[in-house]
Scaffold this motif. Structure first.
Motif, PDB file in Angstrom:
ATOM      1  N   PRO A  18       4.552 -37.282  45.261  1.00 31.24           N
ATOM      2  CA  PRO A  18       5.981 -37.329  45.584  1.00 31.24           C
ATOM      3  C   PRO A  18       6.828 -37.586  44.351  1.00 31.24           C
ATOM      4  CG  PRO A  18       4.878 -39.330  46.312  1.00 31.24           C
ATOM      5  CD  PRO A  18       3.800 -38.388  45.878  1.00 31.24           C
ATOM      6  N   ALA A  19       7.920 -36.851  44.241  1.00 30.53           N
ATOM      7  CA  ALA A  19       8.846 -37.016  43.111  1.00 30.53           C
ATOM      8  C   ALA A  19      10.268 -37.002  43.667  1.00 30.53           C
ATOM      9  CB  ALA A  19       8.657 -35.883  42.093  1.00 30.53           C
ATOM     10  N   PRO A  20      11.146 -37.852  43.155  1.00 31.54           N
ATOM     11  CA  PRO A  20      10.923 -38.715  41.982  1.00 31.54           C
ATOM     12  C   PRO A  20      10.307 -40.071  42.290  1.00 31.54           C
ATOM     13  CG  PRO A  20      13.194 -38.851  42.671  1.00 31.54           C
ATOM     14  CD  PRO A  20      12.556 -37.852  43.588  1.00 31.54           C
ATOM     15  N   GLU A  21      10.115 -40.436  43.571  1.00 32.67           N
ATOM     16  CA  GLU A  21       9.685 -41.793  43.882  1.00 32.67           C
ATOM     17  C   GLU A  21       8.284 -42.118  43.377  1.00 32.67           C
ATOM     18  OE1 GLU A  21       9.176 -39.321  47.700  1.00 32.67           O
ATOM     19  OE2 GLU A  21      10.551 -39.464  45.993  1.00 32.67           O
ATOM     20  N   GLY A  22       7.443 -41.115  43.160  1.00 30.90           N
ATOM     21  CA  GLY A  22       6.102 -41.373  42.645  1.00 30.90           C
ATOM     22  C   GLY A  22       5.962 -41.121  41.157  1.00 30.90           C
ATOM     23  N   ARG A  23       7.083 -40.928  40.487  1.00 25.78           N
ATOM     24  CA  ARG A  23       7.047 -40.535  39.087  1.00 25.78           C
ATOM     25  C   ARG A  23       6.463 -41.597  38.155  1.00 25.78           C
ATOM     26  NH1 ARG A  23      10.612 -36.213  37.530  1.00 25.78           N
ATOM     27  NH2 ARG A  23       9.519 -34.392  38.333  1.00 25.78           N
ATOM     28  N   VAL A  46       9.257 -32.070  50.796  1.00 25.58           N
ATOM     29  CA  VAL A  46       9.219 -33.164  49.817  1.00 25.58           C
ATOM     30  C   VAL A  46       8.991 -32.576  48.427  1.00 25.58           C
ATOM     31  CG1 VAL A  46       7.938 -35.180  49.034  1.00 25.58           C
ATOM     32  CG2 VAL A  46       8.418 -34.881  51.454  1.00 25.58           C
ATOM     33  N   PRO A  47       9.893 -32.821  47.473  1.00 25.27           N
ATOM     34  CA  PRO A  47       9.659 -32.324  46.118  1.00 25.27           C
ATOM     35  C   PRO A  47       8.526 -33.102  45.474  1.00 25.27           C
ATOM     36  CG  PRO A  47      11.602 -33.722  46.152  1.00 25.27           C
ATOM     37  CD  PRO A  47      11.153 -33.578  47.582  1.00 25.27           C
ATOM     38  N   GLY A  48       7.599 -32.408  44.851  1.00 21.88           N
ATOM     39  CA  GLY A  48       6.460 -33.110  44.262  1.00 21.88           C
ATOM     40  C   GLY A  48       6.035 -32.519  42.937  1.00 21.88           C
ATOM     41  N   ASP A  49       5.464 -33.391  42.095  1.00 24.61           N
ATOM     42  CA  ASP A  49       4.845 -32.932  40.860  1.00 24.61           C
ATOM     43  C   ASP A  49       3.450 -32.431  41.182  1.00 24.61           C
ATOM     44  OD1 ASP A  49       7.065 -33.736  39.283  1.00 24.61           O
ATOM     45  OD2 ASP A  49       6.332 -35.802  39.283  1.00 24.61           O
ATOM     46  N   GLU A  50       2.952 -31.540  40.369  1.00 28.57           N
ATOM     47  CA  GLU A  50       1.655 -30.916  40.617  1.00 28.57           C
ATOM     48  C   GLU A  50       0.691 -31.261  39.493  1.00 28.57           C
ATOM     49  OE1 GLU A  50       1.235 -26.684  42.058  1.00 28.57           O
ATOM     50  OE2 GLU A  50       0.299 -26.508  40.086  1.00 28.57           O
ATOM     51  N   LEU A  51      -0.405 -31.925  39.849  1.00 30.64           N
ATOM     52  CA  LEU A  51      -1.467 -32.237  38.902  1.00 30.64           C
ATOM     53  C   LEU A  51      -2.694 -31.427  39.284  1.00 30.64           C
ATOM     54  CD1 LEU A  51       0.277 -35.002  39.515  1.00 30.64           C
ATOM     55  CD2 LEU A  51      -1.370 -35.995  37.931  1.00 30.64           C
ATOM     56  N   ARG A  52      -3.258 -30.737  38.321  1.00 28.05           N
ATOM     57  CA  ARG A  52      -4.386 -29.844  38.612  1.00 28.05           C
ATOM     58  C   ARG A  52      -5.544 -30.164  37.679  1.00 28.05           C
ATOM     59  NH1 ARG A  52      -3.158 -23.691  39.793  1.00 28.05           N
ATOM     60  NH2 ARG A  52      -2.250 -24.825  41.549  1.00 28.05           N
ATOM     61  N   TRP A  53      -6.673 -30.521  38.296  1.00 26.74           N
ATOM     62  CA  TRP A  53      -7.894 -30.804  37.545  1.00 26.74           C
ATOM     63  C   TRP A  53      -8.837 -29.622  37.657  1.00 26.74           C
ATOM     64  CZ3 TRP A  53      -5.329 -34.354  40.478  1.00 26.74           C
ATOM     65  CH2 TRP A  53      -5.006 -35.595  39.893  1.00 26.74           C
ATOM     66  N   ARG A  54      -9.485 -29.284  36.548  1.00 26.59           N
ATOM     67  CA  ARG A  54     -10.488 -28.217  36.553  1.00 26.59           C
ATOM     68  C   ARG A  54     -11.714 -28.690  35.779  1.00 26.59           C
ATOM     69  NH1 ARG A  54     -10.841 -22.668  37.085  1.00 26.59           N
ATOM     70  NH2 ARG A  54      -8.595 -22.506  37.438  1.00 26.59           N
ATOM     71  N   ARG A  55     -12.861 -28.548  36.414  1.00 23.41           N
ATOM     72  CA  ARG A  55     -14.138 -28.832  35.745  1.00 23.41           C
ATOM     73  C   ARG A  55     -14.867 -27.521  35.484  1.00 23.41           C
ATOM     74  NH1 ARG A  55     -17.434 -33.251  36.129  1.00 23.41           N
ATOM     75  NH2 ARG A  55     -19.033 -32.092  37.283  1.00 23.41           N
TER      76      ARG A  55
END
Length: 387
Positions: free
Chosen positions: A174-179, A97-106
């Motif tokens: 999920p991308a593009p459906e979750g874009r 599944v092609p997906g975008d990547e979101l990365r949080w850092r504290r």
């Protein structure tokens, strides 16, 4: 948060081993019940299927920085494609599944070699709340959502894969459906960053109200507050899926959003303002009476409805006078829906219907039972005795 399984295709396309994140693969294996056995923890892990299938064993590197990482991942993908284990196919579909990547850092005060459990939990909750706020704003704009669109947000979160590594949390959406959720989230956070800067410089809070049209909500503000509180700094970076391409309007710019403890006073003010400006909504809802309670057998009582239509919440509480309460009790005994009008009040997160009137019994209509079943699957019955 999980990743969706793909459609039931007989021969899913294999993911390119060079693009497979070892941490994602390990997370999927663990989620599907595979067992990690032996191997130096800092270099690789050997995974076997939950059914103990003979001959199936995957050697997964701990990261992609080792010289033999791609070779090991190639062997793992090939072994999954040949495995008779039912979960192997689901893992391959999820990897593909092609997906975008979101990365949080504290950034936390003190030594960085260990992250306390409560800090990891704070990061998880902040990321989850932020993604939920983006999903809701991707559907419609509101200064304060409360319980509205909770089902939509949870459907989106169920299709997200999260990988945790110390003070860093990565979500694969999920991308593009979750874009729509992700692009709205990015634009809303950029608008919030600008509004916080404006408030700190000018002293005026009006920028927060204006930012609602960009997707800023009380829920988004609170998620940023949770992300920042207790940290020295917090950052979200977004990398678009190479397979799905960059969404329109973002070009090649790098998405990095930073917040700090110095933003907390403005964030607190924004959260209070956004809740206050969200108006009550006149609605006519159809629902099933699931709970009744009153102290006086001849007095008013409180009723809880499982909403079938008319409002984007799962359940509503309302207080009814004696005649309407008796009618609601009759509907409950008969298992029949009721229709009632009133004002969906922002107090209690839009879970309360005030000024109820026009209560009447209503028969089951097409789609009602399906909506009820879906609501039960999504939310389940709340515990406790009170309404």
């Amino acid at each position: 948060m999980t990743l969706p399984h793909g459609p039931e295709e007989p021969n899913p396309a294999l993911p390119d081993p060079a693009t497979v994140d070892p941490a994602v693969l390990a997370t999927l294996l663990a989620r599907h019940g595979w067992v990690r056995r032996g191997g130096p923890a800092a270099r690789y892990g050997r995974w076997t299927p939950p059914d103990g299938e003979a001959g199936t064993s995957l050697l997964v590197p701990a990261g992609d920085g080792f010289d033999d990482a791609v070779e090991l991942l190639t062997d793992a993908v090939t072994a999954l494609s040949r495995s008779r284990t039912p979960t192997a196919r689901s893992i391959l579909l999820a990897l593909a599944v092609p997906g975008d990547e979101l990365r949080w850092r504290r950034e936390l005060p003190g030594p960085a070699d260990a992250v306390p459990w409560d800090e990891a939990e704070r990061l998880r909750q902040a990321a989850r709340a932020m993604l939920a706020a983006g999903a809701k704003a991707g559907r419609t704009r509101a200064a304060y959502f409360g319980a509205r669109l909770d089902g939509l947000a949870e459907d989106f979160l169920d299709r997200v894969l999260v990988v945790e590594q110390g003070a860093v949390l990565t979500a694969h959406t999920p991308a593009p459906e979750g874009r729509a959720a992700v692009t709205t989230l990015v634009r809303a956070l950029e608008a919030l960053r600008d509004a916080v800067d404006y408030r700190r410089v000018s002293g005026g809070p009006e920028a927060f109200e204006n930012a609602v049209q960009a997707g800023v909500s009380r829920e988004l503000v609170q998620s940023v507050d949770e992300l920042v509180r207790g940290a020295t700094a917090a950052r979200l970076t977004v990398a678009w899926s190479p397979a799905a391409g960059t969404p329109g309007g973002f070009g090649d710019r790098r998405i990095e959003l930073d917040f700090s403890p110095g933003d907390l006073p403005a964030l607190a003010e924004a959260a209070d303002l956004l809740e206050r400006i969200e108006p009550a909504v006149d609605v006519t809802v159809v629902g099933l009476v699931v709970r009744l309670k009153r102290a006086d057998p001849a007095g008013p009582g409180t009723v809880r409805l499982r909403v079938l239509g008319g409002a984007e919440v799962r359940e509503l509480k309302l207080r009814l006078p004696d005649p309407d309460y008796r009618l609601a009790a009759e509907a409950h005994l008969a298992g029949a829906p009721v229709r009632v009008s009133g004002r969906l009040d922002r107090r209690d997160g839009f879970r309360t219907l005030t000024r109820p009137h026009g209560l009447e019994l209503r028969g089951w209509e097409e789609g009602d039972r399906e909506r009820l079943l879906k609501g039960l699957q999504d939310g389940g019955e709340d515990g406790g005795e009170g309404a």
